[in-house]
Design a protein around this motif. Structure first.
Motif, PDB file in Angstrom:
ATOM      1  N   UNK A  75     -33.730  32.382 -38.186  1.00  0.00           N
ATOM      2  CA  UNK A  75     -32.317  32.466 -38.591  1.00  0.00           C
ATOM      3  C   UNK A  75     -32.228  34.121 -38.960  1.00  0.00           C
ATOM      4  N   UNK A  76     -31.416  34.779 -38.273  1.00  0.00           N
ATOM      5  CA  UNK A  76     -31.167  36.117 -38.383  1.00  0.00           C
ATOM      6  C   UNK A  76     -29.806  36.642 -39.035  1.00  0.00           C
ATOM      7  N   UNK A  77     -28.943  35.729 -38.816  1.00  0.00           N
ATOM      8  CA  UNK A  77     -27.433  36.008 -39.384  1.00  0.00           C
ATOM      9  C   UNK A  77     -27.333  36.324 -40.781  1.00  0.00           C
TER      10      UNK A  77
ATOM     11  N   UNK B 167     -28.670  33.811 -43.417  1.00  0.00           N
ATOM     12  CA  UNK B 167     -29.997  33.839 -44.094  1.00  0.00           C
ATOM     13  C   UNK B 167     -29.788  34.083 -45.651  1.00  0.00           C
ATOM     14  N   UNK B 168     -28.505  34.693 -46.111  1.00  0.00           N
ATOM     15  CA  UNK B 168     -28.201  34.214 -47.587  1.00  0.00           C
ATOM     16  C   UNK B 168     -28.213  33.248 -48.228  1.00  0.00           C
TER      17      UNK B 168
ATOM     18  N   UNK C 125     -33.061  42.855 -44.446  1.00  0.00           N
ATOM     19  CA  UNK C 125     -33.683  42.195 -43.558  1.00  0.00           C
ATOM     20  C   UNK C 125     -32.928  41.877 -42.272  1.00  0.00           C
ATOM     21  N   UNK C 126     -31.774  41.019 -42.585  1.00  0.00           N
ATOM     22  CA  UNK C 126     -30.985  40.773 -41.546  1.00  0.00           C
ATOM     23  C   UNK C 126     -30.622  42.069 -40.488  1.00  0.00           C
ATOM     24  N   UNK C 127     -30.522  43.103 -41.276  1.00  0.00           N
ATOM     25  CA  UNK C 127     -30.023  44.375 -40.318  1.00  0.00           C
ATOM     26  C   UNK C 127     -31.175  44.775 -39.530  1.00  0.00           C
ATOM     27  N   UNK C 128     -32.444  44.609 -39.967  1.00  0.00           N
ATOM     28  CA  UNK C 128     -33.799  44.901 -39.296  1.00  0.00           C
ATOM     29  C   UNK C 128     -33.657  44.021 -38.028  1.00  0.00           C
TER      30      UNK C 128
END
Length: 393
Positions: free
Chosen positions: A42-44, A48-49, A73-76
């Protein structure tokens, strides 16, 4: 245009300890969020929130810092996937790509942490900030900076600020939205700029910004780097990283000075700036073995980027022109030949006899190409001639 202004914090020992604890807690939480995102795939940001917000709050983070940790974290992962799509980590079966995709993204304990206006407020008159920490909100944290940067910060700050700890020094990197100066749409002429290694930048006005000092510095750093690499100890590796950052800062400082001088000359005289388009130059040229490291580490692109953004702030137009044969073309008669350049530094046309420094000749040719391109782009459309069938009833 977006600019980043850096100011230095002057915290008390108690404030510094709270800031350090905040970075450690936030980055530990980001590391946990990264591991969960990697395992769940899960990367969006939104997904993720929903998955981690309650857990981040349970780790002692307030609402806004918890959201910033999740977004960081998502931006990474967004950046990692963009690098993979662009091919920057090699092909699908490359070792670098396998290392990057086989484990979660990690965060250093002192990695930067973003703060918004709810977590960080600025008191420009008092030169202090009020910042959230895991040990409570700390007010009256003093900061300082260059007068010009502080003026920009006071007038144009907008958006988030990043808290950074670098070599024991606390910094805030603030985003500023600076209005652009109206572009000069009718430049009187162009300043041609030839970029090189021996001469970092040579202009068609005859100004020569030599790179011998930077060359000497880099050779000295290369010798030190070889000695440290031979030791293969952890302390040597840490020192290598520090020296690499120092070398990058020195090269950036030199490029900033050159770009500032060129843009100031163009703005004062109402001219534009013409640069060679060096995109893909490393793939087009064939070098001897001892030249490869020098060309690969030379900041051509950085100098061009510095000129472009400083020119944008000053309203100076910048134009990229074809770099092919600029140092082998005679600006007087137009003859193109390798024989026109008998050595690296000199130019002498074999047809008309025009002679001069090779880099200056190249800059003059860059200026001539910019004049031609600008005249072509801004020429009025030619009236379409009527076809034989037109005008007949």
């Amino acid at each position: 245009m977006k600019l980043v202004v850096q100011v230095k914090l002057l915290p008390t020992p108690e404030q510094a300890a709270a800031l350090e604890a905040t970075l450690h807690v936030c980055n530990a939480a980001a590391g946990h969020a990264s591991q969960t995102a990697f395992q769940r795939k899960v990367f969006a940001r939104t997904a993720l929130q929903k998955l981690l917000y309650a857990e981040m709050k349970g780790r002692g983070l307030s609402a806004q810092p918890a959201l910033h940790v999740i977004r960081k974290t998502a931006d990474a992962y967004i950046a990692l996937h963009a690098q993979i799509r662009a091919g920057l980590l090699g092909q699908e079966d490359s070792a670098a790509r396998a290392r990057a995709t086989s484990k979660p993204v990690s965060f250093r304990p002192d990695a930067a942490q973003p703060f918004d206006d709810r977590c960080l407020s600025w008191q420009m008159d008092a030169r202090t900030v009020s910042i959230w920490t895991v040990r409570g909100r700390h007010k009256d944290v003093a900061f300082t900076g260059e007068p010009s940067q502080l003026e920009t910060l006071a007038e144009h700050r907008k958006g988030e600020s990043d808290l950074v700890c670098r070599n024991g020094k606390w910094l805030l990197l603030a985003t500023c939205d600076v209005p652009e100066t109206p572009l000069n749409g009718s430049p009187t002429d162009w300043i041609g700029v030839d970029r090189g290694i021996v001469n970092l930048a040579t202009t068609s006005d005859g100004d020569n910004h030599q790179g011998r000092g930077l060359q000497r510095y880099r050779r000295r750093m290369a010798a030190v780097r070889a000695q440290l690499q031979a030791k293969e100890t952890k302390s040597a590796k840490r020192k290598l990283k520090r020296r690499a950052r120092r070398e990058a800062r020195y090269a950036a400082h030199v490029n900033h000075k050159i770009a500032k001088t060129i843009v100031a000359d163009a703005q004062r005289t109402g001219r534009g700036i013409a640069l060679e388009d060096l995109q893909g130059i490393r793939d087009r040229v064939r070098l001897m073995r001892h030249q490869r490291a020098t060309l690969s580490s030379w900041p051509f692109h950085q100098l061009g980027e510095f000129v472009a953004y400083k020119a944008c702030r000053a309203g100076v137009p910048v134009q990229l022109v074809d770099a092919a044969y600029t140092s082998q073309t005679c600006p007087r008669c137009g003859h193109v030949s390798r024989k026109n350049r008998p050595c690296r530094d000199d130019f002498c046309c074999v047809v008309c006899g025009l002679a001069g420094p090779a880099d200056f000749i190249a800059a003059v040719n860059v200026r001539a190409r910019a004049r031609t391109a600008w005249a072509f782009v801004n020429a009025p459309d030619a009236a379409a001639s009527p076809s034989p069938s037109q005008g007949q009833s």
